[in-house]
Design a protein around this motif. Structure first.
Motif, mmCIF file in Angstrom:
data_model
loop_
_atom_site.group_PDB
_atom_site.id
_atom_site.type_symbol
_atom_site.label_atom_id
_atom_site.label_comp_id
_atom_site.label_asym_id
_atom_site.label_seq_id
_atom_site.Cartn_x
_atom_site.Cartn_y
_atom_site.Cartn_z
ATOM 1 N N THR A 74 3.897 -12.795 -9.966
ATOM 2 C CA THR A 74 2.501 -12.358 -10.112
ATOM 3 C C THR A 74 2.345 -11.193 -11.087
ATOM 4 N N GLY A 75 3.456 -10.608 -11.515
ATOM 5 C CA GLY A 75 3.360 -9.487 -12.445
ATOM 6 C C GLY A 75 4.732 -8.990 -12.856
ATOM 7 N N PHE A 76 4.744 -8.111 -13.866
ATOM 8 C CA PHE A 76 5.984 -7.522 -14.372
ATOM 9 C C PHE A 76 5.895 -6.006 -14.290
ATOM 10 N N THR A 77 7.031 -5.371 -14.147
ATOM 11 C CA THR A 77 7.086 -3.915 -14.137
ATOM 12 C C THR A 77 8.340 -3.442 -14.879
ATOM 13 N N PRO A 78 8.228 -2.435 -15.747
ATOM 14 C CA PRO A 78 9.412 -1.928 -16.458
ATOM 15 C C PRO A 78 10.249 -1.034 -15.551
ATOM 16 N N ARG A 79 11.441 -0.713 -16.016
ATOM 17 C CA ARG A 79 12.351 0.200 -15.318
ATOM 18 C C ARG A 79 12.574 -0.216 -13.875
ATOM 19 N N ALA A 80 12.671 -1.522 -13.644
ATOM 20 C CA ALA A 80 12.904 -2.030 -12.283
ATOM 21 C C ALA A 80 14.287 -2.653 -12.213
ATOM 22 N N THR A 81 15.309 -1.805 -12.201
ATOM 23 C CA THR A 81 16.690 -2.266 -12.038
ATOM 24 C C THR A 81 17.375 -1.395 -10.994
ATOM 25 N N LEU A 82 18.249 -1.999 -10.226
ATOM 26 C CA LEU A 82 18.996 -1.287 -9.192
ATOM 27 C C LEU A 82 20.414 -1.819 -9.173
ATOM 28 N N SER A 83 21.384 -0.921 -9.301
ATOM 29 C CA SER A 83 22.799 -1.313 -9.387
ATOM 30 C C SER A 83 22.999 -2.352 -10.500
ATOM 31 N N ALA A 84 22.335 -2.114 -11.630
ATOM 32 C CA ALA A 84 22.452 -2.921 -12.851
ATOM 33 C C ALA A 84 21.839 -4.317 -12.722
ATOM 34 N N LEU A 85 21.102 -4.574 -11.648
ATOM 35 C CA LEU A 85 20.450 -5.866 -11.461
ATOM 36 C C LEU A 85 18.939 -5.692 -11.481
ATOM 37 N N PRO A 86 18.203 -6.672 -12.054
ATOM 38 C CA PRO A 86 16.738 -6.594 -12.035
ATOM 39 C C PRO A 86 16.207 -6.719 -10.614
ATOM 40 N N VAL A 87 15.070 -6.072 -10.373
ATOM 41 C CA VAL A 87 14.469 -6.036 -9.038
ATOM 42 C C VAL A 87 13.294 -7.000 -8.959
ATOM 43 N N VAL A 88 13.162 -7.652 -7.811
ATOM 44 C CA VAL A 88 11.985 -8.456 -7.481
ATOM 45 C C VAL A 88 11.345 -7.819 -6.256
ATOM 46 N N TYR A 89 10.147 -7.227 -6.435
ATOM 47 C CA TYR A 89 9.415 -6.649 -5.315
ATOM 48 C C TYR A 89 8.609 -7.751 -4.634
ATOM 49 N N THR A 90 8.783 -7.880 -3.331
ATOM 50 C CA THR A 90 8.087 -8.929 -2.600
ATOM 51 C C THR A 90 7.685 -8.416 -1.220
ATOM 52 N N SER A 91 7.192 -9.306 -0.376
ATOM 53 C CA SER A 91 6.717 -8.912 0.947
ATOM 54 C C SER A 91 7.834 -9.040 1.991
ATOM 55 N N PHE A 92 7.625 -8.396 3.123
ATOM 56 C CA PHE A 92 8.597 -8.476 4.212
ATOM 57 C C PHE A 92 8.655 -9.896 4.793
ATOM 58 N N GLN A 93 7.514 -10.602 4.760
ATOM 59 C CA GLN A 93 7.498 -11.977 5.261
ATOM 60 C C GLN A 93 8.365 -12.900 4.407
ATOM 61 N N GLU A 125 0.820 -1.210 0.000
ATOM 62 C CA GLU A 125 0.000 0.000 0.000
ATOM 63 C C GLU A 125 0.857 1.264 0.000
ATOM 64 N N SER A 126 2.161 1.133 -0.084
ATOM 65 C CA SER A 126 3.049 2.299 -0.032
ATOM 66 C C SER A 126 3.012 3.068 -1.344
ATOM 67 N N PHE A 127 3.471 4.322 -1.283
ATOM 68 C CA PHE A 127 3.509 5.140 -2.495
ATOM 69 C C PHE A 127 4.499 4.586 -3.514
ATOM 70 N N ILE A 128 5.494 3.826 -3.049
ATOM 71 C CA ILE A 128 6.455 3.213 -3.971
ATOM 72 C C ILE A 128 5.730 2.304 -4.949
ATOM 73 N N VAL A 129 4.898 1.405 -4.428
ATOM 74 C CA VAL A 129 4.167 0.459 -5.267
ATOM 75 C C VAL A 129 3.150 1.185 -6.134
ATOM 76 N N LYS A 130 2.511 2.199 -5.589
ATOM 77 C CA LYS A 130 1.498 2.934 -6.349
ATOM 78 C C LYS A 130 2.097 3.682 -7.538
ATOM 79 N N ASN A 131 3.393 3.990 -7.463
ATOM 80 C CA ASN A 131 4.044 4.704 -8.564
ATOM 81 C C ASN A 131 4.612 3.768 -9.628
ATOM 82 N N LEU A 132 4.591 2.466 -9.378
ATOM 83 C CA LEU A 132 5.120 1.513 -10.351
ATOM 84 C C LEU A 132 4.134 1.282 -11.487
ATOM 85 N N GLN A 133 4.684 1.084 -12.693
ATOM 86 C CA GLN A 133 3.857 0.653 -13.818
ATOM 87 C C GLN A 133 3.813 -0.870 -13.786
ATOM 88 N N ILE A 134 2.635 -1.409 -13.578
ATOM 89 C CA ILE A 134 2.503 -2.850 -13.397
ATOM 90 C C ILE A 134 1.612 -3.426 -14.483
#
Length: 341
Positions: free
Chosen positions: A153-172, A103-112
């Motif tokens: 569960t989904g894909f998002t563009p422009r999701a790279t950090l330090s030249a590596l692809p990002v996987v957004y997941t839960s804290f659990q 529910e954070s603004f980070i996720v809300k700003n992602l193109q999913i």
């Protein structure tokens, strides 16, 4: 120029080649910069808070639960873990696991393109790079050196950090890997009345990006090469136009003797330099656009229209500066001495 097509054509060809190299280098610099910072830019955050002793590095930052409780009321918690993941079919990727609140603004700003990340354990929203490498929605990716499997569960563009692809997941999901450590709290805007604990430090996002591993050194290297190419263009244009001007001195002497003003000859030389550089730049832009299309996706090149325009204008201005030395010869030319009067 129409009479001496070969000579002027060689100058145009040289400007074209150097301009092409300059635009390609600028594109690579932009592409590599985006590859390092794309995910952070996509968050549209204003500030990031890290441990004071982390020196601006996200993996080195560890925030205490007390600090997280204070800051997370107005910001978004971020937990990061670098690892390798693989699919059942053997596909592998080095990734940055990033845990965020769905529910954070980070996720809300992602193109999913599909489903938003949820609090469900072992589910993840992944970079588009996974799709290009053959991963599909519903695939499970195995985290190296663990029993954790994350369902895509989904894909998002422009999701790279330090030249590596990002996987957004839960804290659990990430907790068994990093012990539940919160590395940072990200703010869209830091409230004025919030009390920032002494053991943490705020970084504006541009400053945080500059501290990404290798980012600043990489950009400085490219900027040095680009600046050196501008110097090469300046020297080459000056030398070629100087030689052509010296060869034309008898003609210039006759023109001056006939009443043609020095100002007219100077403007003519500047105009010739402008036309040559303009043709060279236009050809270089056309070829660089074509190059960006045919290059494989593994080459991180981004031909940005704004950067290309600035580069083109820089080359043209440099070419005009390069014409100053031959212009000096024109102003010093004495028609009586040249034609033997």
């Amino acid at each position: 120029m129409l009479h001496e097509k070969l000579r002027y054509g060689l100058i145009v060809a040289l400007i074209f080649l150097v301009s092409y190299l300059l635009i390609i280098l600028s594109g690579l610099a932009t592409g590599l910069a985006n590859l390092n910072k794309a995910a952070v830019t996509e968050w549209q955050a204003n500030k990031i808070v890290l441990n004071r002793y982390a020196e601006g590095k996200l993996p080195q930052s560890f925030l205490s639960p007390a600090v997280v409780d204070i800051l997370s009321k107005n910001g978004s918690k971020v937990s990061q873990y670098s690892t390798l993941v693989k699919s059942a079919s053997g596909l592998k990727e080095n990734v940055q696991l990033i845990a965020v609140d769905p529910e954070s603004f980070i996720v809300k700003n992602l193109q999913i393109t599909n489903v938003r990340p949820s609090e469900n354990i072992n589910e993840g929203l992944v970079s588009d790079k996974f799709k290009k490498d053959g991963f599909k929605i519903g695939d499970f990716i195995q985290v190296a050196n663990s029993d954790i499997k994350i369902k895509i569960t989904g894909f998002t563009p422009r999701a790279t950090l330090s030249a590596l692809p990002v996987v957004y997941t839960s804290f659990q999901t990430i907790k068994p890997l990093n012990g539940g450590v919160i590395n940072a709290v990200v703010f869209r805007q830091v409230p004025k009345n919030i009390k920032i604990p002494r053991e943490v430090e705020q970084y504006p996002i541009p400053q945080f990006i500059d501290k990404l591993p290798g980012y600043n050194a990489q950009q400085l290297t490219f900027n040095f090469m680009i600046g050196f190419l501008y110097i090469i263009i300046l020297i080459v244009i000056s030398i070629f136009l100087y030689i052509l001007t010296v060869q034309k001195l008898p003609n210039l002497g006759v023109l001056k003797a006939q009443g043609i003003s020095t100002q007219y000859l100077v403007i003519s030389t500047l105009f010739q330099s402008f036309i040559m550089s303009l043709i060279g730049v236009i050809l270089a832009i056309i070829l660089s656009e074509g190059t960006a299309v045919v290059l494989p996706t593994e080459v991180p090149i981004t031909i940005d229209p704004g950067n290309t325009l600035i580069t083109g204008l820089g080359i043209i201005i440099t070419s005009l500066l390069g014409a100053l030395i031959p212009i000096r010869q024109i102003t010093k030319a004495d028609p009586y001495k040249i034609i033997g009067g």
